[in-house]
Design a protein around this motif. Structure first.
Motif, PDB file in Angstrom:
ATOM      1  N   LYS A 257       0.846  -1.197   0.000  1.00  0.00           N
ATOM      2  CA  LYS A 257       0.000   0.000   0.000  1.00  0.00           C
ATOM      3  C   LYS A 257       0.879   1.244   0.000  1.00  0.00           C
ATOM      4  CE  LYS A 257      -4.051  -2.149   2.126  1.00  0.00           C
ATOM      5  NZ  LYS A 257      -3.570  -3.527   1.963  1.00  0.00           N
ATOM      6  N   LEU A 259       2.926   4.252  -2.825  1.00  0.00           N
ATOM      7  CA  LEU A 259       3.085   4.867  -4.138  1.00  0.00           C
ATOM      8  C   LEU A 259       4.544   4.713  -4.543  1.00  0.00           C
ATOM      9  CD1 LEU A 259       1.810   6.833  -6.366  1.00  0.00           C
ATOM     10  CD2 LEU A 259       2.984   8.642  -5.083  1.00  0.00           C
ATOM     11  N   TRP A 284       3.502   6.130   3.062  1.00  0.00           N
ATOM     12  CA  TRP A 284       2.899   5.501   1.889  1.00  0.00           C
ATOM     13  C   TRP A 284       3.745   5.683   0.629  1.00  0.00           C
ATOM     14  CZ3 TRP A 284       2.603   9.529  -1.322  1.00  0.00           C
ATOM     15  CH2 TRP A 284       2.276  10.782  -0.825  1.00  0.00           C
ATOM     16  N   PHE A 313      -0.057   1.578  -5.809  1.00  0.00           N
ATOM     17  CA  PHE A 313      -0.158   2.883  -6.460  1.00  0.00           C
ATOM     18  C   PHE A 313       1.124   3.178  -7.237  1.00  0.00           C
ATOM     19  CE2 PHE A 313      -2.390   3.124  -2.306  1.00  0.00           C
ATOM     20  CZ  PHE A 313      -3.692   3.077  -2.805  1.00  0.00           C
ATOM     21  N   SER A 334      -2.789  -2.046 -10.998  1.00  0.00           N
ATOM     22  CA  SER A 334      -2.503  -1.083  -9.936  1.00  0.00           C
ATOM     23  C   SER A 334      -3.139   0.242 -10.324  1.00  0.00           C
ATOM     24  CB  SER A 334      -0.991  -0.903  -9.745  1.00  0.00           C
ATOM     25  OG  SER A 334      -0.355  -2.121  -9.397  1.00  0.00           O
ATOM     26  N   VAL A 335      -3.135   1.204  -9.400  1.00  0.00           N
ATOM     27  CA  VAL A 335      -3.734   2.507  -9.665  1.00  0.00           C
ATOM     28  C   VAL A 335      -2.642   3.476 -10.105  1.00  0.00           C
ATOM     29  CG1 VAL A 335      -5.050   4.438  -8.726  1.00  0.00           C
ATOM     30  CG2 VAL A 335      -5.540   2.100  -7.964  1.00  0.00           C
ATOM     31  N   ILE A 337      -1.340   7.058 -10.826  1.00  0.00           N
ATOM     32  CA  ILE A 337      -1.665   8.410 -10.369  1.00  0.00           C
ATOM     33  C   ILE A 337      -0.765   9.385 -11.118  1.00  0.00           C
ATOM     34  CG2 ILE A 337      -1.739   9.985  -8.394  1.00  0.00           C
ATOM     35  CD1 ILE A 337      -2.270   7.595  -6.611  1.00  0.00           C
ATOM     36  N   ILE A 374      -4.160   9.610  -1.771  1.00  0.00           N
ATOM     37  CA  ILE A 374      -3.678   8.299  -1.327  1.00  0.00           C
ATOM     38  C   ILE A 374      -4.477   7.830  -0.114  1.00  0.00           C
ATOM     39  CG2 ILE A 374      -1.728   7.053  -0.337  1.00  0.00           C
ATOM     40  CD1 ILE A 374      -1.315   7.527  -3.251  1.00  0.00           C
ATOM     41  N   LEU A 377      -7.893   6.569  -1.242  1.00  0.00           N
ATOM     42  CA  LEU A 377      -7.862   5.282  -1.927  1.00  0.00           C
ATOM     43  C   LEU A 377      -7.573   4.133  -0.964  1.00  0.00           C
ATOM     44  CD1 LEU A 377      -5.932   6.381  -5.145  1.00  0.00           C
ATOM     45  CD2 LEU A 377      -8.358   5.756  -4.994  1.00  0.00           C
ATOM     46  N   ALA A 384     -10.425   1.763  -5.298  1.00  0.00           N
ATOM     47  CA  ALA A 384      -9.069   1.630  -5.837  1.00  0.00           C
ATOM     48  C   ALA A 384      -8.954   0.389  -6.716  1.00  0.00           C
ATOM     49  CB  ALA A 384      -8.066   1.576  -4.694  1.00  0.00           C
TER      50      ALA A 384
END
Length: 449
Positions: A257, A259, A284, A313, A334-335, A337, A374, A377, A384
């Protein structure tokens, strides 16, 4: 004997003058022939110039019943470089918007040979001819740092041309592309094909980037192999013989979890510096700068592209123009961004940043809302996960498939040709009357360069 020397001197001067005069006449004749014998004007025919359209165009022997029955299935069709024009339109309805926009801009003022000839082939550029579906290299300018990119691009285009049985039906074109990150003078001196463009770049035609072949400089291998490794992380690997599980995939909710981002700060310190600032000391964040000139730094900080998919992320930032990693990230479950993108790429028409079909998340250009996004999500894992699933469905399983890339190349050829008022001539006529090819066949060129 000595009395004859002046006459010899006058004869030598006269011969030299004659040689200079002859050279000038030959060069001037050559220039005139260059303008008239290297192309032919197209003869307008009723219905021969059709504006680009997003509607399905049926090929010979095709029927509406057949087109309605065919559907794109990634397991069967994703690696098929030879889909028909009709199948390409059905499979990738959003893919050709950039091409059609460029063609529409030239529909009232077609591209002339004089205009194309007026653009100098500078460092990083290549001039090519496609004649009856065959690729020829006319001019390959010095490539100080982008030689592998240019070769990758030529290989990808050649593959797309060779993949279809009716390639001789493709129109003949002459074009110039750049292997740099962007075209240096986008609004003048004739059209150019490029990996990225901005809204103001009216002379630029978007083409797929070099990474669809391979990107060795940053240790990214062949595109089809990268996609296989990414899918293995997200979906797991099975033994093709008995179907047994070799490695299980990582469920979305079990991903880290955090980025993740790795890259150079120098290519866009304004944007990337703000990402570093916004993520500094955050639990994160796994955000690190890589110094590509320091082997130890690369060894410590480099993250294989597929291992990005182990994170929930993925941060995406532009570099000097587009960022080549973008399409790899969009292959992950994955997300992604991103800040608002200025530089467009061929697949960008399929990006959706809001609503139930969102396949990535857009934050402010200064990343001031990144931390809040973040947190949101992480607190809403189902949202997410839906965005990540949309990304896989839209990009990994459709618009970023090898099949889509080859479809794009062929449509670029067709649409570009539709707004050219000339067809290039592959052969020139030498002074002795013999035909001389202006270009080197791609297969030959690759063996000697």
């Amino acid at each position: 004997m000595f009395a004859q020397r002046p006459s010899f001197r006058f004869l030598a001067v006269g011969a030299l003058f004659s040689l200079v005069t002859l050279t000038f006449l030959l060069l001037n004749s050559r220039r005139s022939r260059d303008l008239t014998s290297q192309y032919i004007l197209k003869t307008p025919r009723p219905g021969s110039h059709c504006p680009p359209s997003s509607s399905t165009q049926l090929l010979p022997n095709s029927t509406n019943t057949q087109s309605q029955a065919w559907e794109f299935h990634v397991d069967r069709d994703g690696n098929d470089h030879g889909l028909s024009e009709e199948q390409c339109r059905i499979a990738f309805p959003k893919l050709f918007g950039e091409i059609e926009q460029s063609a529409a801009l030239r529909s009232q003022e077609p591209i002339s040979y004089e205009e194309l000839r007026g653009r100098e082939v500078e460092d990083g550029m290549v001039r090519c001819i496609i004649d009856r579906g065959e690729l020829y290299i006319v001019e390959f300018a010095p490539q100080p740092v982008t030689a592998s990119r240019a070769r990758a691009t030529l290989n990808s285009l050649h593959r797309a041309l060779k993949a279809i049985p009716n390639r001789t039906h493709l129109p003949s074109i002459e074009f110039i592309f750049t292997s740099e990150d962007f075209a240096n003078d986008p609004t003048g001196r004739g059209p150019v094909w490029s990996y990225s463009k901005r809204e103001i770049d009216s002379s630029v035609w978007l083409m797929p980037d070099f990474g669809y072949w391979a990107w060795p400089e940053v240790q990214v291998g062949p595109y089809h192999e990268v996609r296989r490794r990414i899918a293995a992380i997200d979906d797991g690997e099975t033994n093709p013989d008995d179907g047994s599980v070799i490695t299980p995939g990582i469920p979305f909710q079990d991903k880290k979890k955090q980025l993740v981002w790795r890259g150079s700060l120098n290519t866009n310190p304004g944007i990337r510096g703000k990402l570093l600032k916004a993520s500094s000391s955050k639990s994160w964040a796994s955000v690190r700068v890589i110094d590509w000139d320091d082997e130890n730094d690369i060894r410590y900080n480099l993250l294989p592209i597929e291992d990005h998919c182990r994170y929930m992320f993925l941060a995406h930032t532009e570099g000097r123009s587009f960022s080549g990693r973008g399409k790899y990230l969009l292959n992950c479950r994955s997300v992604v961004i991103s800040h608002p993108l200025i530089w467009r790429e061929a697949h960008h028409a399929a990006l959706i940043s809001s609503g139930p079909d969102a396949n990535f998340v857009e934050v402010k250009a200064d990343f001031s809302d990144l931390s809040r996004m973040i947190d949101y999500l992480i607190d809403n894992p189902k949202i997410a996960e839906r965005i990540a699933e949309n990304s896989v469905r839209t990009f990994r399983d459709r618009y970023l498939t090898p099949a889509a890339e080859s479809c794009y190349w062929r449509q670029l050829v067709r649409s570009y040709a539709s707004v050219c008022d000339f067809e290039p001539l592959l052969f020139d006529t030498a002074r002795d009357g013999k035909k001389v090819s202006r270009g080197v066949p791609f297969e030959t060129w690759m063996l000697v360069h």
